[in-house]
Design a protein around this motif. Structure first.
Motif, PDB file in Angstrom:
ATOM      1  N   ILE A 153      38.064  33.668  39.706  1.00 21.41           N
ATOM      2  CA  ILE A 153      38.174  34.638  38.602  1.00 21.41           C
ATOM      3  C   ILE A 153      37.552  34.065  37.337  1.00 21.41           C
ATOM      4  CG2 ILE A 153      39.796  35.911  37.141  1.00 21.41           C
ATOM      5  CD1 ILE A 153      41.680  36.067  39.541  1.00 21.41           C
ATOM      6  N   ASP A 154      37.778  32.793  37.067  1.00 17.49           N
ATOM      7  CA  ASP A 154      37.166  32.146  35.896  1.00 17.49           C
ATOM      8  C   ASP A 154      35.646  32.160  36.015  1.00 17.49           C
ATOM      9  OD1 ASP A 154      39.626  31.636  34.812  1.00 17.49           O
ATOM     10  OD2 ASP A 154      39.722  29.543  35.489  1.00 17.49           O
ATOM     11  N   CYS A 155      35.147  31.912  37.226  1.00 16.80           N
ATOM     12  CA  CYS A 155      33.695  31.922  37.454  1.00 16.80           C
ATOM     13  C   CYS A 155      33.115  33.310  37.199  1.00 16.80           C
ATOM     14  CB  CYS A 155      33.404  31.472  38.887  1.00 16.80           C
ATOM     15  SG  CYS A 155      31.640  31.457  39.322  1.00 16.80           S
ATOM     16  N   ILE A 156      33.817  34.348  37.670  1.00 15.50           N
ATOM     17  CA  ILE A 156      33.362  35.727  37.448  1.00 15.50           C
ATOM     18  C   ILE A 156      33.299  36.025  35.951  1.00 15.50           C
ATOM     19  CG2 ILE A 156      34.013  38.162  37.701  1.00 15.50           C
ATOM     20  CD1 ILE A 156      35.209  37.395  40.454  1.00 15.50           C
ATOM     21  N   ARG A 157      34.356  35.687  35.230  1.00 12.58           N
ATOM     22  CA  ARG A 157      34.406  35.984  33.797  1.00 12.58           C
ATOM     23  C   ARG A 157      33.335  35.209  33.032  1.00 12.58           C
ATOM     24  NH1 ARG A 157      38.874  34.951  30.731  1.00 12.58           N
ATOM     25  NH2 ARG A 157      38.351  36.746  29.418  1.00 12.58           N
ATOM     26  N   LYS A 158      33.138  33.957  33.401  1.00 13.57           N
ATOM     27  CA  LYS A 158      32.110  33.155  32.726  1.00 13.57           C
ATOM     28  C   LYS A 158      30.718  33.709  33.028  1.00 13.57           C
ATOM     29  CE  LYS A 158      30.269  28.446  32.343  1.00 13.57           C
ATOM     30  NZ  LYS A 158      30.365  27.039  32.836  1.00 13.57           N
ATOM     31  N   GLY A 159      30.478  34.055  34.296  1.00 14.92           N
ATOM     32  CA  GLY A 159      29.167  34.573  34.678  1.00 14.92           C
ATOM     33  C   GLY A 159      28.839  35.888  34.000  1.00 14.92           C
ATOM     34  N   VAL A 160      29.802  36.790  33.944  1.00 14.21           N
ATOM     35  CA  VAL A 160      29.582  38.083  33.286  1.00 14.21           C
ATOM     36  C   VAL A 160      29.270  37.874  31.806  1.00 14.21           C
ATOM     37  CG1 VAL A 160      30.717  40.226  32.583  1.00 14.21           C
ATOM     38  CG2 VAL A 160      30.953  39.407  34.930  1.00 14.21           C
ATOM     39  N   SER A 161      29.983  36.971  31.161  1.00 14.48           N
ATOM     40  CA  SER A 161      29.734  36.681  29.751  1.00 14.48           C
ATOM     41  C   SER A 161      28.326  36.128  29.541  1.00 14.48           C
ATOM     42  CB  SER A 161      30.775  35.680  29.245  1.00 14.48           C
ATOM     43  OG  SER A 161      30.550  35.361  27.888  1.00 14.48           O
ATOM     44  N   LEU A 162      27.901  35.218  30.418  1.00 14.78           N
ATOM     45  CA  LEU A 162      26.549  34.655  30.319  1.00 14.78           C
ATOM     46  C   LEU A 162      25.487  35.738  30.490  1.00 14.78           C
ATOM     47  CD1 LEU A 162      26.993  31.358  32.399  1.00 14.78           C
ATOM     48  CD2 LEU A 162      26.560  31.522  29.926  1.00 14.78           C
ATOM     49  N   LEU A 163      25.697  36.627  31.465  1.00 20.91           N
ATOM     50  CA  LEU A 163      24.730  37.699  31.701  1.00 20.91           C
ATOM     51  C   LEU A 163      24.658  38.660  30.520  1.00 20.91           C
ATOM     52  CD1 LEU A 163      25.360  38.557  35.474  1.00 20.91           C
ATOM     53  CD2 LEU A 163      23.470  37.283  34.466  1.00 20.91           C
ATOM     54  N   PHE A 164      25.793  38.972  29.936  1.00 23.66           N
ATOM     55  CA  PHE A 164      25.822  39.864  28.776  1.00 23.66           C
ATOM     56  C   PHE A 164      24.959  39.284  27.656  1.00 23.66           C
ATOM     57  CE2 PHE A 164      27.519  41.903  25.012  1.00 23.66           C
ATOM     58  CZ  PHE A 164      27.870  43.189  25.443  1.00 23.66           C
ATOM     59  N   ARG A 165      25.128  37.997  27.414  1.00 23.86           N
ATOM     60  CA  ARG A 165      24.329  37.338  26.364  1.00 23.86           C
ATOM     61  C   ARG A 165      22.855  37.274  26.749  1.00 23.86           C
ATOM     62  NH1 ARG A 165      27.190  34.296  22.490  1.00 23.86           N
ATOM     63  NH2 ARG A 165      29.389  33.927  22.964  1.00 23.86           N
ATOM     64  N   HIS A 166      22.586  36.849  27.982  1.00 20.88           N
ATOM     65  CA  HIS A 166      21.199  36.633  28.386  1.00 20.88           C
ATOM     66  C   HIS A 166      20.378  37.914  28.330  1.00 20.88           C
ATOM     67  CE1 HIS A 166      17.703  35.039  30.427  1.00 20.88           C
ATOM     68  NE2 HIS A 166      17.762  36.085  31.251  1.00 20.88           N
ATOM     69  N   PHE A 167      20.963  39.021  28.783  1.00 22.92           N
ATOM     70  CA  PHE A 167      20.219  40.277  28.792  1.00 22.92           C
ATOM     71  C   PHE A 167      20.253  40.991  27.442  1.00 22.92           C
ATOM     72  CE2 PHE A 167      20.536  39.744  33.390  1.00 22.92           C
ATOM     73  CZ  PHE A 167      19.308  40.232  33.813  1.00 22.92           C
ATOM     74  N   GLY A 168      20.944  40.432  26.454  1.00 22.01           N
ATOM     75  CA  GLY A 168      20.970  41.039  25.119  1.00 22.01           C
ATOM     76  C   GLY A 168      21.746  42.337  25.066  1.00 22.01           C
ATOM     77  N   LEU A 169      22.817  42.428  25.857  1.00 21.79           N
ATOM     78  CA  LEU A 169      23.597  43.663  25.874  1.00 21.79           C
ATOM     79  C   LEU A 169      24.448  43.766  24.611  1.00 21.79           C
ATOM     80  CD1 LEU A 169      24.752  43.650  29.620  1.00 21.79           C
ATOM     81  CD2 LEU A 169      22.537  44.261  28.627  1.00 21.79           C
ATOM     82  N   ARG A 170      24.920  44.976  24.310  1.00 19.03           N
ATOM     83  CA  ARG A 170      25.675  45.206  23.077  1.00 19.03           C
ATOM     84  C   ARG A 170      26.905  46.090  23.340  1.00 19.03           C
ATOM     85  NH1 ARG A 170      23.196  41.548  21.756  1.00 19.03           N
ATOM     86  NH2 ARG A 170      21.774  41.250  19.977  1.00 19.03           N
ATOM     87  N   ASP A 171      27.960  45.815  22.604  1.00 22.25           N
ATOM     88  CA  ASP A 171      29.185  46.620  22.515  1.00 22.25           C
ATOM     89  C   ASP A 171      30.050  46.580  23.779  1.00 22.25           C
ATOM     90  OD1 ASP A 171      28.516  47.319  19.893  1.00 22.25           O
ATOM     91  OD2 ASP A 171      27.343  49.023  20.582  1.00 22.25           O
TER      92      ASP A 171
END
Length: 684
Positions: free
Chosen positions: A279-297
């Motif tokens: 679960i920690d890996c999922i949460r960390k990975g999703v956060s990294l992807l959000f930043r990397h792809f420049g997503l917002r909100d």
């Protein structure tokens, strides 16, 4: 896109939960021809997008071009909340239109949308960034080379004759067009099918992750200005359950029907039943992807957990890439730029687990988006001040007068064929009553004491339980899901895990959001479901001096049983009393009750009543001829005497049709087989 229906449901939900005296909401609709219209909020409550199309000419204001539409928005709104799913909504189309007109909007900018929306391009980007990815093959319309596809099968050690794969559009969501295929030839056929249906002109073929568990995670941006600070909520595990259907291939994927329609083939677990490290890996990975792809909100990111050993992945993938854990591999597969926002969607399921109601999470998203645009700082501050002033005024009206909130219990569910409609009705009633500050509303599930899996012939009130539900458990597609979730929620191990993860996420959110002047705090508390017998629940309601809103369709909800029990206990309830309920529930009794009104021009359809046993044991030809003679008709409409929602209704044209219907009764079939009746008939 093909997701227009989901978009309509999302728009309704957004409107229901963000509009208020401090926020003026205008609604706009774009049709299949890319024509834009200003519509009234009331028009959103049409059943389907096609309902809009024949109403637009008389009820809507059409814009001559999309450019004129954008200019109108620039002059008339502060910010736009796009809830268009799929093409033009998540591929950067609407965002580019708004950017060119300098209109602020909720969500990710156009270039970043375009980059993340294409599943194949996103997969390549994930691989380049060091993430584990699902082996895949891109097929473009009119460029399919079967030999190359077969070579790809060989390269990943997949049998080209029967190797199992997933075939899906690269640029579509809501699981539309997603199918299972076996072997290269069938995969090519399924790809051509997607092309011919016009869903997309690019298709991605992926290895089927045998033994994997699907998950989805909502991520919320809580940063200041344009400094992104994504926090991932509690992910949800999607468990596909076995089906009595013989269509085994269909049962192995989370398709459109299982995602949006009531079925008994899927269950959701929030948080997932995975090890804490995963679960920690999922949460960390999703956060990294959000930043990397420049997503917002906000966004939603889907993926898979493959418990060790991950036999579905080529060994070359197992190394230092992100996603490898002691317990298995975590892979991310889909980035959803505008997550579905239906009443029971993942956004609201996960948000309610960490303290947000529907209204609070949506307003948090909108206000965060406003904070990113310098031009909206002043109006956003004014909105915040107005909201707080209005909330204080409401509290002042309630508290100084010494008045307590009126308690209301909304009961829904039951064990009839109408129980899923009852769940939808009860959920809508509960959510709408939640908006009144002078009401304290509790949702309640009526369920068979021995569960939904058995056929209980005991119809006494002692054979039923009532569960009082916490906010998050109501948000399911079926009563069976709600019932199962109640038992899961009170398991000691799940209680401990959920509480620990919930507290962790809420601390992260509070630490970040407390820096924002506009954050109004959490408004959902962590509670456990409580089970009562029906009589115990009535006693509890009476002690609470509450009123009951009956949203149980069919069965004891409409035949006078619940009404009699509540009336005997002196508990006020909505709807007619026991006698009227009992009469109106029975179509024959209703007909007899109004028979004397014929002279006033009030008539009922001629009918005949037959017992189930008669249909199963007597000569169907004799019954058919008798019906024709009595009713003076060549065809008949058959239906249960005491059921609703058009359950069991069919038009019959001959004795053979009556035999099909009788056999369905004998076998207690959930529905009539397709094309089993004479041509021109219909059934539900």
């Amino acid at each position: 896109s093909a997701e227009r229906g989901i978009s309509l449901n999302s728009a309704r939900s957004v409107l229901d939960h963000i509009q208020g005296e401090d926020l003026l909401v205008s609604c706009y609709y774009i049709d299949c021809g890319m024509n834009a219209f200003a519509i009234s909020p009331a028009q959103l409550y049409s059943n389907t997008p096609s309902d809009f199309d024949f109403k637009l000419e008389s009820l809507a204001q059409e814009f001559s071009t999309l450019s004129e539409f954008a200019e109108h928005l620039a002059a008339n709104v502060d910010i736009v909340f796009p809830v268009i799913h799929g093409k033009f909504g998540e591929d950067g189309g609407i965002q580019e239109l708004l950017e060119k007109a300098n209109v602020p909007f909720v969500g990710t900018p156009s270039n970043e949308c375009l980059r993340a929306f294409d599943k194949h391009n996103a997969s390549l980007e994930l691989d380049a960034q060091g993430f584990l990815t699902v082996p895949n093959f891109l097929v473009e319309k009119d460029k399919l080379a079967t030999s190359e596809l077969e070579e790809w099968f060989r390269s990943i050690n997949l049998n080209k004759e029967n190797g199992k794969v997933i075939v899906k559009p690269t640029r579509a969501g809501s699981s539309i067009g997603v199918v299972v295929a076996y072997g290269a030839n069938e995969a090519a056929e399924k790809a051509e099918g997607i092309f011919s249906e016009g869903i997309d002109n690019k298709v991605i073929i992926e290895v089927f992750l045998e033994g994997g568990c699907e998950f989805t995670a909502i991520v919320l941006d809580v940063g200041t200005a344009n400094n992104s600070e994504p926090i991932v909520l509690l992910p949800t595990e999607v468990e596909l359950q076995s089906s009595i259907s013989s269509d085994i291939q269909e049962d192995t994927i989370f398709n459109y029907r299982r995602k949006y329609l009531p079925t008994q083939q899927v269950a959701y677990h929030t948080p997932p039943r995975f090890p804490a490290e995963v679960i920690d890996c999922i949460r960390k990975g999703v956060s990294l992807l959000f930043r990397h792809f420049g997503l917002r909100d906000f966004a939603r990111i889907d993926g898979w957990f493959l418990p060790s050993p991950a036999t579905s992945l080529p060994s070359s993938e197992n190394g230092v890439k992100f996603g490898n854990t002691e317990y298995g591999a975590v892979l991310f597969t889909d980035i959803n730029l505008i997550s579905g926002m239906e009443q029971t969607s993942f956004l609201f399921q996960q948000a309610s687990k960490v303290g947000f109601s529907h209204s609070r999470i949506l307003r948090t998203i909108v206000q965060h988006a406003c904070s990113r645009f310098p031009s909206l700082v002043t109006s956003n501050n004014a909105w915040t001040a107005l909201s707080r002033k209005m909330q204080s005024a409401k509290q002042a009206l309630i508290i100084p007068n010494g008045t307590c909130k009126q308690k209301a219990f909304v009961i829904f569910g039951g064990d009839t064929s109408e129980r899923q409609v009852s769940l939808m009705s009860g959920t809508n009633v509960w959510l709408n009553l939640q908006g009144f500050d002078d009401l304290d509303v509790t949702p309640c599930l009526l369920a068979p004491s021995n569960g939904y899996s058995s056929h209980n012939e005991d119809f006494s009130e002692s054979s039923r339980d009532v569960w009082t539900l916490p906010y998050s458990l109501v948000l399911r597609h079926t009563t069976e899901e709600v019932h199962a979730a109640c038992f899961e929620a009170i398991e000691p191990e799940r209680v401990e895990i959920t509480s620990r993860l919930r507290n962790q996420v809420m601390k992260e959110l509070e630490r970040a959001l407390s820096k924002q002047d506009w954050f109004a705090g959490f408004d959902i508390t962590d509670e456990q479901p409580i089970k009562y017998s029906l009589q115990q629940w009535i006693d509890y309601v009476k002690e609470a001096k509450a009123v009951v809103f009956i949203a149980v369709h069919g069965g004891i909800g409409e035949d006078g049983t619940i009404q009699s029990l509540l009336e005997s206990a002196g508990v006020p309830y909505t709807g007619p009393g026991p006698i009227a309920s009992r009469t109106c529930m029975d179509k024959v009794a209703t007909s007899l009750a109004v028979d004397h009104l014929a002279s006033y021009g009030i008539h009922t359809i001629p009918k005949d009543v037959r017992a189930r046993e008669e249909l199963l044991k007597s000569s169907l030809v004799d019954i058919w001829n008798d019906l024709k003679a009595k009713l003076q008709t060549e065809t008949v409409c058959v239906k249960p005497a005491r059921d609703g929602c058009s359950t069991g209704v069919a038009r019959l044209r001959c004795p053979e049709d009556l035999e099909v219907y009788a056999n369905a009764l004998r076998g207690t079939l959930p529905r009539l087989p397709a094309n089993c009746l004479s041509k021109g008939t219909w059934s539900y």
